[in-house]
Motif scaffolding. Structure first.
Motif, short mmCIF file in Angstrom:
data_model
loop_
_atom_site.label_atom_id
_atom_site.label_comp_id
_atom_site.label_asym_id
_atom_site.label_seq_id
_atom_site.Cartn_x
_atom_site.Cartn_y
_atom_site.Cartn_z
N ARG A 341 -2.50 -9.51 1.54
CA ARG A 341 -1.51 -10.42 2.10
C ARG A 341 -0.70 -9.76 3.21
NH1 ARG A 341 -4.07 -14.48 -0.44
NH2 ARG A 341 -4.13 -14.14 -2.67
N SER A 342 -0.21 -10.57 4.16
CA SER A 342 0.68 -10.10 5.21
C SER A 342 2.11 -10.37 4.79
CB SER A 342 0.39 -10.82 6.53
OG SER A 342 1.47 -10.65 7.44
N PRO A 343 2.91 -9.34 4.51
CA PRO A 343 4.30 -9.59 4.09
C PRO A 343 5.12 -10.25 5.18
CG PRO A 343 3.92 -7.25 4.43
CD PRO A 343 2.59 -7.91 4.51
N ALA A 344 4.85 -9.93 6.45
CA ALA A 344 5.61 -10.54 7.55
C ALA A 344 5.36 -12.04 7.60
CB ALA A 344 5.24 -9.88 8.87
N ASP A 345 4.11 -12.44 7.50
CA ASP A 345 3.77 -13.86 7.54
C ASP A 345 4.34 -14.59 6.33
OD1 ASP A 345 2.41 -13.38 9.88
OD2 ASP A 345 0.41 -13.44 8.96
N PHE A 346 4.25 -13.97 5.16
CA PHE A 346 4.73 -14.61 3.94
C PHE A 346 6.24 -14.81 4.00
CE2 PHE A 346 6.39 -14.51 -0.39
CZ PHE A 346 5.61 -15.46 -1.02
N LEU A 347 6.99 -13.78 4.32
CA LEU A 347 8.44 -13.87 4.34
C LEU A 347 8.93 -14.80 5.44
CD1 LEU A 347 9.39 -10.15 3.61
CD2 LEU A 347 9.50 -12.08 2.03
N ALA A 348 8.25 -14.79 6.58
CA ALA A 348 8.64 -15.70 7.66
C ALA A 348 8.44 -17.15 7.24
CB ALA A 348 7.83 -15.39 8.92
N ALA A 349 7.33 -17.45 6.59
CA ALA A 349 7.08 -18.81 6.12
C ALA A 349 8.10 -19.24 5.08
CB ALA A 349 5.67 -18.92 5.56
N GLU A 372 7.14 -0.63 0.39
CA GLU A 372 7.66 -0.29 1.72
C GLU A 372 7.22 -1.31 2.77
OE1 GLU A 372 7.61 3.30 -0.80
OE2 GLU A 372 6.09 1.78 -0.29
N ALA A 373 6.01 -1.86 2.62
CA ALA A 373 5.52 -2.84 3.58
C ALA A 373 6.34 -4.12 3.51
CB ALA A 373 4.04 -3.14 3.31
N VAL A 374 6.71 -4.54 2.29
CA VAL A 374 7.55 -5.73 2.13
C VAL A 374 8.94 -5.48 2.71
CG1 VAL A 374 8.62 -7.28 0.44
CG2 VAL A 374 6.26 -6.49 0.11
#
Length: 431
Positions: A341-349, A372-374
């Motif tokens: 999963r992409s944490p940036a895409d998930f959190l932005a959505a 750390e990625a999240v």
């Protein structure tokens, strides 16, 4: 069978197997192993009608709603779903309760595997066991949720009289190709020629992919199946299908996507039964709580909300539901994701930004994304980021940071939501 005869040995044998759910690596995109197992078991899946459900998001909620509708209509119903939150028994239900024959079923599957010379994956073995359970428990209908995509999923040994596709979005692109058309082609694999297709995906460019499977009848959301007059204040809605029109229904599932999943379930069950469902059946069934961990409000102060959304499309739907039903105070998001999963895409959505706090939780296992990625993704979006450790430690930190009047949202993975829910609904918990 003597080596497998002791009580509990079936589950112990299952625990010794592996597969995508545990490793994140798909080694055998084929239904061959599952077909060999069910053939040796006497093809138990032929003993009942099947409603088969796939989709990028919402398939679990749709499957549960369909099962509730069929149960309230007086049928004996098996439900196979995945993943589970706490116990594997959650995946194999008969009339809404875990089957007490699952261990026995797994022992039969273990023997079948030995006879066939097959080393099944964890999910293949459990799928065969579920299908055996449903036959042994004499269900009249089984609602079977796809584990991944559709065409080569272990559940695709069934012949669904009705196939439901909730939606198509980008997920599992590492195994199914880079575009929504590729994903649609995989999901279309569960549609049998002559079956009824209930299509929740509204993109007309993708419809031809499903129609190429030659379903006998197609019911399309927004055309044949319609949600009308939805209110957010008291969660009432009108659901319209070719066979019925129900007004002022109270839907337990939160948000527009909850109503749409209920509509797909209603259209699918009426198609399976070839008859409209009485209003009393529909009202009582759709008022039942859906599967746990889907926009689930556990109360407390701060309010605890659990949702197993794990991709951007699921996060976007959750964002809408929280805007309608969540408290207005400060928000803290406890998040953990798996490595694909992409944490940036998930959190932005999800709408994470300035004013939010994100607590990055730690999951253990080969598929877990480093916290750390999240945290880095949250900071890039302007949110405050903290490290919370394992799920329950992360929850405790989030509740301290949020305080009264706010909301703690746990999301991103079944592996996070499961232990949090188990702790949050146990003796002395907020309920």
């Amino acid at each position: 069978m003597t080596a497998l005869a002791d009580r509990g040995s079936g589950l112990a044998w299952l625990d010794g197997l592996t597969g995508y759910e545990r490793t994140g690596r798909l080694t055998r995109p084929s239904t061959a192993a599952t077909r060999a197992l069910v053939r040796d078991l006497g093809d138990p899946q032929r003993n009942y009608r099947v409603l088969h459900v796939t989709g990028t998001n919402g398939k679990g909620s749709t499957a549960f709603a369909a099962s509730a509708l069929l149960r309230h209509a007086g049928l004996r119903v098996g439900t196979y779903s995945s993943p589970h939150l706490v116990s594997v028994g959650e995946r194999v239900l008969v009339d809404g309760r875990p089957s007490d024959r699952l261990d026995e079923a797994l022992r039969h599957v273990a023997v079948a595997a030995r006879r066939c010379g097959v080393r099944p994956s964890w999910f293949e073995a459990l799928t065969a066991a579920a299908l055996w359970c449903f036959a042994a428990e004499r269900v009249e209908v089984a609602v079977v949720e796809v584990g991944m995509l559709g065409r080569w999923d272990a559940t695709n040994v069934v012949d669904g009289a009705v196939a439901v596709v909730t939606n198509v979005d980008l997920d599992h692109t590492d195994v199914a190709g880079p575009t929504r058309a590729h994903i649609a082609a995989e999901k279309a694999g569960i549609v049998r020629p002559g079956a009824t297709l209930v299509l929740g995906e509204r993109d007309p460019a993708l419809r031809a992919i499903f129609e190429a499977r030659r379903p006998g009848t197609t019911l399309v959301a927004g055309q044949d199946l319609v949600v009308r007059h939805r209110t957010t204040t008291d969660s009432t809605v009108d659901l319209c299908t070719p066979r019925s029109h129900h007004t002022g229904l109270e839907i337990a599932a939160a948000g527009r996507h909850g109503c749409e999943n209920a509509l797909l379930a209603l259209g699918a069950t009426e198609a399976l039964l070839a008859a409209p469902l009485p209003r009393a059946v529909v009202r009582s069934a759709l008022a039942e709580p859906g599967p746990p961990g889907r926009a689930e409000f556990l109360g407390g102060d701060p309010v605890l909300v659990l949702d197993v959304a794990h991709n951007p499309a699921g996060a976007a739907a959750l964002r809408v539901a929280l805007a309608e039903h969540g408290p207005p105070g400060p928000r803290t998001v406890v998040c953990a994701l798996l490595g694909e999963r992409s944490p940036a895409d998930f959190l932005a959505a999800l709408g994470v930004g300035e004013g939010d706090t994100v607590v990055a939780a730690t999951l253990f296992g080969t598929r877990a994304l480093p916290p750390e990625a999240v945290a880095d993704a949250a900071r890039e979006l302007g949110a405050r980021a903290l490290f919370g450790g394992p799920p329950l430690d992360a929850l405790a930190l989030a509740e301290r940071e949020t305080g009264p009047g706010g909301m703690v949202l746990c999301t991103g993975s079944f592996q996070l939501v499961g232990p949090v829910r188990e702790a949050g609904t146990g003796p002395g918990a907020r309920r």
